[in-house]
Every structure is written in structure tokens, then in C-alpha cells.
Write an enzyme that holds these catalytic residues in place. Structure first.
Site, PDB file in Angstrom:
ATOM      1  N   TYR A   1       0.861  -1.178   0.000  1.00 56.18           N
ATOM      2  CA  TYR A   1       0.000   0.000   0.000  1.00 56.18           C
ATOM      3  C   TYR A   1       0.898   1.228   0.000  1.00 56.18           C
ATOM      4  O   TYR A   1       1.461   1.612   1.015  1.00 56.18           O
ATOM      5  CB  TYR A   1      -0.897   0.034   1.235  1.00 56.18           C
TER       6      TYR A   1
ATOM      7  N   PHE B   1     -12.928  -5.177   1.142  1.00 59.29           N
ATOM      8  CA  PHE B   1     -13.999  -4.518   0.383  1.00 59.29           C
ATOM      9  C   PHE B   1     -15.341  -4.679   1.105  1.00 59.29           C
ATOM     10  O   PHE B   1     -16.356  -5.006   0.474  1.00 59.29           O
ATOM     11  CB  PHE B   1     -14.100  -5.085  -1.032  1.00 59.29           C
TER      12      PHE B   1
ATOM     13  N   LEU C   1     -17.458  -2.617   2.105  1.00 60.35           N
ATOM     14  CA  LEU C   1     -18.471  -1.699   1.578  1.00 60.35           C
ATOM     15  C   LEU C   1     -18.312  -1.483   0.074  1.00 60.35           C
ATOM     16  O   LEU C   1     -19.029  -0.667  -0.513  1.00 60.35           O
ATOM     17  CB  LEU C   1     -18.388  -0.345   2.302  1.00 60.35           C
TER      18      LEU C   1
ATOM     19  N   GLY D   1     -18.291   1.962  -1.468  1.00 62.52           N
ATOM     20  CA  GLY D   1     -19.547   2.685  -1.578  1.00 62.52           C
ATOM     21  C   GLY D   1     -20.512   2.106  -2.580  1.00 62.52           C
ATOM     22  O   GLY D   1     -21.721   2.346  -2.495  1.00 62.52           O
TER      23      GLY D   1
ATOM     24  N   THR E   1     -23.462  -0.142  -1.053  1.00 60.08           N
ATOM     25  CA  THR E   1     -24.599   0.499  -0.411  1.00 60.08           C
ATOM     26  C   THR E   1     -25.527   1.162  -1.423  1.00 60.08           C
ATOM     27  O   THR E   1     -26.718   1.313  -1.171  1.00 60.08           O
ATOM     28  CB  THR E   1     -24.128   1.523   0.631  1.00 60.08           C
TER      29      THR E   1
END
Length: 285
Positions: A60, A206, A208, A211, A214
Site C-alpha cells: 500500500y 472490500f 463496503l 460505496g 450500499t
């Protein structure tokens, strides 16, 4: 009542809702996302709010996320568990190269130790199994590092149930698996079942879907969220906590406000009808 904690390897108790550092880096997990001071502030606030599991990786940034963890949190308070990953080399924002050669895994682990400013990594996760290297050699390298005291426990990332079964037959040091899993994506349900059977933690990445999850389940999530005075994201995270006691979601963010929202998901108590509605979303996806 859903459990608030899980003991990694039976000896490292953590709060089940943790924090992941990927979103502290830029698109493609390459370079910085924003101001360094903001990233440090988010990490410190997460721990102030009671997070005891920080999930990061050497690629990362690359290197950046581990450096930020050390800058923000070292010296590490008692009870704080740092999990990192190795086995993938980055050469650009869309360039990922799996390298599970024992000598490379050792070099990556020792570099992570230096960046994290620690003598031992609590959970060192093999970010990807290298298909060119026998699994026994990859896990053997990590077991050697564990015997030397440089790793406390071992985790695997993105494995199938068949691979996990093989790995468990090769070493007893595995305490966790990190696969993609969320309300709408349950392809790894068989891996989750295997983790539960062996009392291994499952860290869903992951959780969510940045985004998109949702948005895709908006109507059902809005209904459940409205009954609990919660947000869609909080309901999605709460479902993970209710779904299995071995699920340890580590949602990431570079925003203090979003961090607070995510952590408050641990206070959302879904009832049986909520869970049934949310369980059915995977069938409709």
C-alpha cells in the site's frame, strides 16, 4: 448478543471492528491520498475510539501505509494488534507482481519490521499465494520467521477453500484469512464456513465495496437504516458483525467523519427480521 471481540490464534484478543489502511494511499493504492498529517490523525483517532486491530500491507503506497502506522502509533500501546501483508511487489499504480519465493518473503517481512519499528509482527499475511512456488515452501518460509520470533501468527489472503484446507495441513500457524466478502458478494461463503469450523478469523476486504455496495442495495438498506437511525454503510458493517462471530471487518477511510460513522456501526443491533432481509440481498444480486 453478538460478540464484540475475537481472539486471534487464541491469544490476541481484538475488537472485531478494526481499521484498514488502504484508503490512506492514492488510486490503485499508489502514493499518498492526501496530507500526511490527516492520515496520521485518522490512525490515532481510530485507536482512541477503541480499535485494537490495524490491517495494513507493504504494497500500500508501496511502503507508505506501514510508515504511516508507525508514525502515528509507535510506540504501540498494549493490546494493539498490527497485521500486515507481504508477497506482492508493486511497480506502478496498476502493476502487481506476486512473489512467494522464500528469500523474497523473508526480505519483505524484514523490511516491514523496519518500517513498522517493531521486533515482531503480530499477524503476517501472505498477500497472494504464488502459483509458481510450492505452497509448502511459501508457508515454510513464514514458519521459519515465526520460529525466529519475527512473526507471531500467519494469515492468508485471497484463498479458496481447497487452498485453505491444504495450508492447514501444512502448518498450524495460520490464524486468519482475508477474502472479499460483503452483503452482495458472498463468493467466499465456503471459506468463511471453514474459518468458523477451525476458529480462524475472516477479515472481509472490500466490506463496503468503496460505496458501490450500499448504492446497489439502497432500498433494503434504507429501510433497515431508518429503523435504527443508522446509515447504509453502518447497516452493511453491522450485518457482517451479526453474520458470523469470526468476521472481523476492517473498513478503511482517510476521513475522520467517515471513520466515526464506520466505528459506530458496532452499536447497531439488528433484529432477526433485519438480518433475514439483508441475508436475502445476495440472492437478489
Amino acid at each position: 448478543m453478538i460478540p464484540d471481540t475475537f481472539a486471534l490464534g487464541g491469544d490476541l484478543p481484538v475488537r472485531r471492528l478494526g481499521y484498514g489502511t488502504a484508503q490512506l494511499t492514492g488510486p490503485g493504492y499508489w502514493g499518498p491520498r492526501g496530507e500526511r498529517a490527516d492520515a496520521v490523525a485518522v490512525l490515532r483517532r481510530a485507536v482512541e475510539r477503541g480499535v485494537t486491530l490495524i490491517d495494513t500491507a507493504d504494497n500500500y503506497g508501496p511502503d507508505l501505509a506501514e510508515e504511516l502506522v508507525a508514525e502515528a502509533l509507535h510506540p504501540y500501546r498494549d493490546g494493539l494488534v498490527i497485521a500486515t501483508k507481504g508477497g506482492v511487489v508493486r511497480t506502478g499504480d496498476s502493476a502487481w507482481h506476486i512473489d512467494g519465493r522464500p528469500e523474497r518473503l523473508r526480505a519483505m517481512c524484514e523490511a516491514s519490521l523496519r518500517r513498522l519499528r517493531t521486533d515482531r509482527i503480530d499477524v503476517y499475511q501472505l498477500h497472494r499465494l504464488d502459483p509458481r512456488v510450492p505452497m509448502a515452501e511459501q508457508l515454510g518460509a513464514l514458519d521459519e520467521l515465526r520460529a525466529e520470533g519475527k512473526i507471531r501468527h500467519v494469515g492468508l489472503d485471497s484463498v479458496t477453500a481447497v487452498q485453505l484446507t491444504e495450508a492447514l495441513g501444512l502448518t498450524s500457524s495460520i490464524v486468519s484469512v482475508q477474502n472479499r466478502f460483503n452483503l452482495l458478494d458472498r463468493e467466499s461463503a465456503d471459506v468463511l464456513d471453514l474459518c468458523a469450523a477451525h476458529e480462524l478469523a475472516f477479515l472481509p476486504w472490500f466490506p463496503l465495496a468503496n460505496g458501490a455496495l450500499t448504492d446497489g442495495a439502497a432500498d433494503t438498506l434504507d429501510g433497515v437504516a431508518g429503523r435504527h437511525g443508522a446509515s447504509r454503510g453502518q447497516v452493511a458493517l453491522a450485518w457482517l458483525l451479526h453474520h458470523s462471530p469470526v468476521l472481523l471487518p476492517t473498513p478503511g477511510t482517510g476521513s475522520l467523519a467517515h471513520l466515526e460513522e464506520n466505528l459506530e456501526a458496532a452499536e447497531v443491533r439488528l433484529d432477526a427480521s433485519d438480518v433475514s432481509l439483508l441475508d436475502a440481498l445476495a440472492d437478489a444480486a
